[in-house]
Scaffold this motif. Structure first.
Motif, short mmCIF file in Angstrom:
data_model
loop_
_atom_site.label_atom_id
_atom_site.label_comp_id
_atom_site.label_asym_id
_atom_site.label_seq_id
_atom_site.Cartn_x
_atom_site.Cartn_y
_atom_site.Cartn_z
N UNK A 1 -68.31 79.59 83.49
CA UNK A 1 -69.67 79.53 84.02
C UNK A 1 -69.71 78.77 85.36
N UNK A 2 -69.02 77.63 85.42
CA UNK A 2 -69.06 76.80 86.63
C UNK A 2 -67.96 77.15 87.62
N UNK A 3 -67.11 78.16 87.27
CA UNK A 3 -66.01 78.58 88.13
C UNK A 3 -65.10 77.40 88.47
N UNK A 4 -64.70 76.67 87.43
CA UNK A 4 -63.81 75.52 87.57
C UNK A 4 -62.55 75.79 86.76
N UNK A 5 -61.45 75.11 87.14
CA UNK A 5 -60.25 75.29 86.32
C UNK A 5 -60.38 74.45 85.05
N UNK A 6 -59.60 74.83 84.06
CA UNK A 6 -59.72 74.22 82.73
C UNK A 6 -59.41 72.72 82.75
N UNK A 7 -58.50 72.29 83.62
CA UNK A 7 -58.18 70.86 83.67
C UNK A 7 -59.36 70.03 84.18
N UNK A 8 -60.09 70.58 85.13
CA UNK A 8 -61.29 69.88 85.62
C UNK A 8 -62.32 69.77 84.52
N UNK A 9 -62.54 70.86 83.82
CA UNK A 9 -63.51 70.85 82.72
C UNK A 9 -63.05 69.88 81.63
N UNK A 10 -61.78 69.87 81.35
CA UNK A 10 -61.25 68.97 80.32
C UNK A 10 -61.54 67.51 80.66
N UNK A 11 -61.36 67.14 81.91
CA UNK A 11 -61.66 65.75 82.34
C UNK A 11 -63.14 65.44 82.18
N UNK A 12 -63.99 66.39 82.55
CA UNK A 12 -65.43 66.17 82.45
C UNK A 12 -65.87 66.07 80.98
N UNK A 13 -65.32 66.94 80.14
CA UNK A 13 -65.65 66.91 78.71
C UNK A 13 -65.18 65.60 78.10
N UNK A 14 -63.99 65.15 78.47
CA UNK A 14 -63.48 63.87 77.96
C UNK A 14 -64.41 62.73 78.38
N UNK A 15 -64.89 62.76 79.60
CA UNK A 15 -65.82 61.72 80.08
C UNK A 15 -67.10 61.74 79.26
N UNK A 16 -67.62 62.92 78.98
CA UNK A 16 -68.85 63.03 78.17
C UNK A 16 -68.61 62.53 76.74
N UNK A 17 -67.44 62.81 76.21
CA UNK A 17 -67.11 62.32 74.86
C UNK A 17 -67.03 60.80 74.84
N UNK A 18 -66.37 60.23 75.83
CA UNK A 18 -66.23 58.76 75.90
C UNK A 18 -67.59 58.07 76.00
N UNK A 19 -68.53 58.73 76.66
CA UNK A 19 -69.88 58.18 76.78
C UNK A 19 -70.69 58.40 75.50
#
Length: 140
Positions: free
Chosen positions: A58-76
């Motif tokens: 959807x955001x036209x991002x690579x999976x590693x970028x999304x993984x970092x963002x998802x991890x940040x959201x989980x940590x929060x």
């Protein structure tokens, strides 16, 4: 054509300024959320849950970028993972209760800001502007 070129230049400049303001406002709503992480959390909520690959597409991002963002959201504590019932190897992302609260607060802040910004616009102008934005977005 010069009038059209000038209009296109104005559109580009104003949309760039809009994006900068959006990034700034996202930081004000939650200091630990970037516009990207906020947008991802919002899309996960809108879809009732989705996979990280869906976010990447959807955001036209690579999976590693999304993984970092998802991890940040989980940590929060704003996002949770659960087994995908359709594919036990995959995981569905869902907003946590705290994530839903952050999104609700942000939505109310946005509603108030837009209400104030368009307060002196006639209803017809607001409707026309909404139509133009929808038409512009539909091109994607």
């Amino acid at each position: 054509m010069p009038d059209r070129d000038a209009a296109l230049e104005t559109i580009q400049r104003e949309l760039t300024a809009f994006a900068r303001r959006a990034r700034h406002k996202a930081a004000q709503m939650h200091p630990d959320l970037s516009l990207v992480t906020y947008s991802m959390l919002d899309l996960v909520k809108e879809r009732g849950g989705c996979r990280a690959a869906d976010l990447a597409a959807y955001f036209m991002l690579d999976k590693s970028t999304v993984s970092r963002q998802v991890t940040a959201l989980e940590r929060l504590g704003l996002l949770t993972r659960e087994a995908d019932p359709d594919d036990q190897r995959g995981q569905l992302l869902r907003p946590s209760d705290a994530g839903l609260r952050v999104l609700a607060e942000a939505a109310e802040q946005r509603r108030l800001a837009f209400t104030a910004r368009f307060d002196d616009w006639p209803d017809e102008d607001v409707a026309r502007f909404a139509g133009y934005l929808a038409r512009y977005g539909a091109a994607d």
